[in-house]
Design a protein around this motif. Structure first.
Motif, PDB file in Angstrom:
ATOM      1  N   SER A  41      -0.376  -1.178 -16.806  1.00  0.00           N
ATOM      2  CA  SER A  41      -1.056  -2.010 -17.796  1.00  0.00           C
ATOM      3  C   SER A  41      -2.061  -2.893 -17.065  1.00  0.00           C
ATOM      4  O   SER A  41      -2.194  -2.808 -15.848  1.00  0.00           O
ATOM      5  CB  SER A  41      -0.032  -2.888 -18.525  1.00  0.00           C
ATOM      6  N   GLY A  67       8.364  -2.005 -25.377  1.00  0.00           N
ATOM      7  CA  GLY A  67       7.318  -1.226 -24.703  1.00  0.00           C
ATOM      8  C   GLY A  67       7.320  -1.623 -23.235  1.00  0.00           C
ATOM      9  O   GLY A  67       6.273  -1.852 -22.631  1.00  0.00           O
ATOM     10  N   ASP A  89      11.934   1.000 -24.787  1.00  0.00           N
ATOM     11  CA  ASP A  89      10.741   1.845 -24.669  1.00  0.00           C
ATOM     12  C   ASP A  89      11.055   3.203 -25.311  1.00  0.00           C
ATOM     13  O   ASP A  89      12.222   3.590 -25.407  1.00  0.00           O
ATOM     14  CB  ASP A  89      10.345   2.020 -23.188  1.00  0.00           C
TER      15      ASP A  89
HETATM   16  C1  LIG Z   1       0.395   0.691 -21.241  1.00  0.00           C
HETATM   17  S1  LIG Z   1       2.142   0.937 -21.132  1.00  0.00           S
HETATM   18  C2  LIG Z   1       2.738  -0.709 -20.731  1.00  0.00           C
HETATM   19  C3  LIG Z   1       4.090  -0.670 -20.076  1.00  0.00           C
HETATM   20  C4  LIG Z   1       4.614  -2.022 -19.561  1.00  0.00           C
HETATM   21  N1  LIG Z   1       4.669  -3.000 -20.619  1.00  0.00           N
HETATM   22  C5  LIG Z   1       3.776  -2.540 -18.413  1.00  0.00           C
HETATM   23  O1  LIG Z   1       3.113  -3.575 -18.587  1.00  0.00           O
HETATM   24  O2  LIG Z   1       3.808  -1.932 -17.344  1.00  0.00           O
HETATM   25  C6  LIG Z   1       2.602   1.105 -22.854  1.00  0.00           C
HETATM   26  C7  LIG Z   1       4.101   1.303 -23.054  1.00  0.00           C
HETATM   27  O3  LIG Z   1       4.388   1.382 -24.450  1.00  0.00           O
HETATM   28  C8  LIG Z   1       5.382   2.364 -24.653  1.00  0.00           C
HETATM   29  N2  LIG Z   1       5.274   2.795 -26.056  1.00  0.00           N
HETATM   30  C9  LIG Z   1       4.349   3.608 -26.620  1.00  0.00           C
HETATM   31  N3  LIG Z   1       4.581   3.750 -27.940  1.00  0.00           N
HETATM   32  C10 LIG Z   1       5.673   2.995 -28.212  1.00  0.00           C
HETATM   33  C11 LIG Z   1       6.411   2.728 -29.403  1.00  0.00           C
HETATM   34  N4  LIG Z   1       6.059   3.263 -30.570  1.00  0.00           N
HETATM   35  N5  LIG Z   1       7.485   1.909 -29.332  1.00  0.00           N
HETATM   36  C12 LIG Z   1       7.850   1.348 -28.131  1.00  0.00           C
HETATM   37  N6  LIG Z   1       7.186   1.566 -26.975  1.00  0.00           N
HETATM   38  C13 LIG Z   1       6.127   2.377 -27.017  1.00  0.00           C
HETATM   39  C14 LIG Z   1       5.036   3.439 -23.634  1.00  0.00           C
HETATM   40  O4  LIG Z   1       6.095   4.333 -23.375  1.00  0.00           O
HETATM   41  C15 LIG Z   1       4.640   2.572 -22.446  1.00  0.00           C
HETATM   42  O5  LIG Z   1       5.758   2.259 -21.650  1.00  0.00           O
END
Ligand SMILES: C[S@@+](CC[C@H](N)C(=O)[O-])C[C@H]1O[C@@H](n2cnc3c(N)ncnc32)[C@H](O)[C@@H]1O
Length: 253
Positions: A41, A67, A89
């Motif tokens: 991110s 997430g 997640d």
């Molecule tokens: C850009 S990454 C950010 C991950 C973490 N928060 C970080 O800062 O490293 C987006 C995250 O959202 C999760 N994600 C995507 N769609 C989602 C959903 N509908 N519900 C929960 N998590 C979700 C993905 O699996 C991923 O881990």
């Protein structure tokens, strides 16, 4: 194109974190990049300090990170505030990595579950703070996600979210909104602060440009097709033009 985000993120987190991306983030963000957390991110040390302060957690307080990806941001905040952490997640591969990270960071009171913004699987009123870093973008129904945040927070609990407002619909992404405040307010939140994060556009732009310059290295590292990878970075660049702000939202239920 209709992307299966669960499959996409499961594959992404099934592979080791990209060393090339980490070099790019370090070049763009300098000391503000929390390299040791293997984030996926644009989160910065500045964001993390602000989240930890504004979560207003007491030692032993209950924190959820929705997430959570590989868990770094939530674990950092939990370690700093002596809170317990529950990470959620859609990608089990991310959670496996988060569990290893919790051990490595010596955060014992941490657990990680598969769930989504629409259905976290967590109990009503069971958290003192809920955070989410650069992930709400992927929720197909943002109003429902706001209702879920409100449901799992205890009265007076705080929400800390980084995400983007959009002026238009980005390609190959779930529906976006121009302003998250009306959604939060109709879910029962009082929005305490809605602040643009420092220098976000220039930093994201530079990150994408450097990714294009290093597309061959990125492709070699992941085994991806370089042409496809280039196309996906170009799509990120086009979608970034529709972003009007990256916000850090602080709200109370
Ligand atoms: C850009 S990454 C950010 C991950 C973490 N928060 C970080 O800062 O490293 C987006 C995250 O959202 C999760 N994600 C995507 N769609 C989602 C959903 N509908 N519900 C929960 N998590 C979700 C993905 O699996 C991923 O881990």
């Amino acid at each position: 194109m209709n992307t299966d985000w669960k499959a996409t993120f499961t594959a992404t987190f099934g592979a080791p974190a990209s060393a090339v991306s980490a070099e790019i983030w370090a070049e763009v963000y300098g000391d503000d990049y929390p390299a040791e957390l293997d984030t996926y991110s644009f989160v910065t040390r500045t964001d993390l300090h602000r989240i930890a302060t504004e979560a207003r957690l007491e030692p032993g307080g209950r924190l959820a990170d929705i997430g959570c990806g590989r868990g770094g941001p939530g674990l950092w905040v939990a370690a700093r505030t002596y809170a317990t952490l529950t990470g959620v997640d859609i990608a089990e591969t991310a959670l496996a990595s988060a569990r290893r990270r919790a051990e490595a960071m010596d955060v014992e009171a941490a657990e990680f579950h598969v769930g989504s913004f629409a259905d976290t699987g967590l109990d009503d009123a069971s958290f003192d703070a809920v955070m989410s870093v650069d992930a709400l973008l992927f929720a197909p129904d943002k109003q429902r996600a706001c209702a879920e945040f409100a449901r799992i927070l205890a009265p007076g609990g705080r929400l800390l979210v980084t995400t983007w407002d959009f002026d238009g619909q980005p390609e190959n992404r779930p529906p976006q909104v121009p302003d998250h405040r009306p959604l939060l307010e109709s879910a029962g939140f009082e929005v305490l602060s809605y602040e643009e994060t420092p220098d976000w556009r220039a930093r994201q732009q530079r990150t994408a440009e450097l990714s294009l310059e290093r597309v061959a290295d990125l492709a070699a590292e992941s085994g991806a097709d370089p042409a496809q990878l280039r196309a996906s970075i170009e799509l990120v660049l086009r979608n970034q033009e529709l972003m009007t702000r990256r916000v850090l939202v602080i709200a109370r239920v």
